[in-house]
Design a protein around this motif. Structure first.
Motif, short mmCIF file in Angstrom:
data_model
loop_
_atom_site.label_atom_id
_atom_site.label_comp_id
_atom_site.label_asym_id
_atom_site.label_seq_id
_atom_site.Cartn_x
_atom_site.Cartn_y
_atom_site.Cartn_z
N ARG A 1 0.83 -1.20 0.00
CA ARG A 1 0.00 0.00 0.00
C ARG A 1 0.87 1.26 0.00
N ARG A 2 1.96 1.22 0.75
CA ARG A 2 2.90 2.34 0.76
C ARG A 2 3.56 2.50 -0.62
N ARG B 1 1.10 4.18 -2.99
CA ARG B 1 1.02 5.63 -2.77
C ARG B 1 2.19 6.34 -3.45
N GLU C 1 1.72 6.22 -7.25
CA GLU C 1 0.65 7.12 -7.68
C GLU C 1 1.14 8.57 -7.64
N SER C 2 1.93 8.91 -6.64
CA SER C 2 2.44 10.29 -6.54
C SER C 2 3.33 10.65 -7.72
N ASN D 1 -2.79 4.33 -10.83
CA ASN D 1 -3.90 4.87 -10.04
C ASN D 1 -4.26 3.88 -8.95
N ARG D 2 -4.35 4.34 -7.72
CA ARG D 2 -4.84 3.48 -6.64
C ARG D 2 -6.37 3.54 -6.62
#
Length: 266
Positions: free
Chosen positions: A48-49, A52, A55-56, A61-62
């Motif tokens: 999950r990290r 992120r 995506e940044s 895309n999450r």
């Protein structure tokens, strides 16, 4: 090994792990958090990290429970890509959805790898009438003499092995069946079922219009995800058959719209 040496190696490992995550998402279109964690042998918290961070950087895309490629609103995965994703969940969904069919029913079935699995579970039925625009569904039922299969006309859309266009829509006009069993590329409480393609969406609407009730078959990678063209609003969906990795908040929102939930254990 010193703490300094250990720290210096962590970014390299993270970079390799994130590269593998990107490869998986690019290959499959949409991948769940659980599948990514298993593939890179890391915890879901770590992945999950990573998502992120990726995506940044604009690399993916999450969404609820997984990730997709940027521009996924208009991306239509191929049949092979979809067949390789969430196979266990699709089988469980198909088993549960088959319980909503009774001998003597007249139903329509839309295209998709999940609806193909569902069709394979119908071979035990008798006096069943099935209308479909999916070549995969028709093939799954071809060897069943006790099931009447009607295939719509239309133009072949190779990405999903289904018939689309005005001829397919005309084939469905005037029909009235008990239930429509359909899938899609995204499902949210706000917009309902959606797909990236206008022609596919038009036929999905015609399938739904022919039925007293609409049953959506969607694994967890679709739930909470949105694509470009709305096909069936949530208020028109009577039943959702999904798996137990689907995001609970989205399911609760759908239930609030009157959708009856059937959650398959995987």
């Amino acid at each position: 090994m010193s703490d300094t040496q250990s720290e210096s190696r962590r970014p390299v490992f993270a970079a390799e792990r994130r590269q593998r995550i990107l490869e998986l998402v690019r290959a499959n279109g949409a991948v769940s958090l659980r599948e990514l964690a298993q593939a890179v042998r890391s915890s879901e918290v770590t992945v999950r990290r990573d998502l992120r961070a990726l995506e940044s950087e604009g690399l993916l895309n999450r969404h609820h429970g997984g990730a997709t490629m940027p521009g996924d609103l208009t991306r239509e995965p191929s049949h092979m890509q979809k067949a390789a994703a969430s196979s266990a969940e699709k089988a469980a969904i198909a088993d549960l959805a088959a319980s909503l069919v009774e001998d003597g029913d007249a139903i329509v079935i839309g295209p998709g790898t999940t609806t193909q699995e569902f069709a394979r579970r119908l071979t035990r039925h008798t006096e069943l009438a099935v209308v479909t625009n999916s070549l995969l569904v028709a093939q799954a039922l071809a060897g069943c003499p006790r099931i009447e299969v009607v295939v719509t006309g239309g133009s072949l859309r190779g990405a999903i092995l289904a018939l689309v266009g005005s001829a397919a829509e005309s084939s469905l006009a005037g029909l009235r069946v008990r239930r429509a069993f359909v899938s899609g590329n995204g499902l949210t409480a706000e917009r309902g079922l959606s797909t990236p393609n206008l022609q596919v969406a038009a036929v999905d609407r015609a399938l739904a219009a022919a039925a007293e009730e609409v049953v959506v078959l969607a694994d967890h990678t679709k739930v909470g995800h949105d694509t470009m063209v709305q096909t069936i609003p949530a208020e028109r969906i009577a039943h959702l058959v999904t798996d137990d990795d689907a995001p609970r908040d989205v399911l609760d929102d759908l239930a609030g719209k009157g959708v009856r939930l059937h959650v398959a254990q995987t």
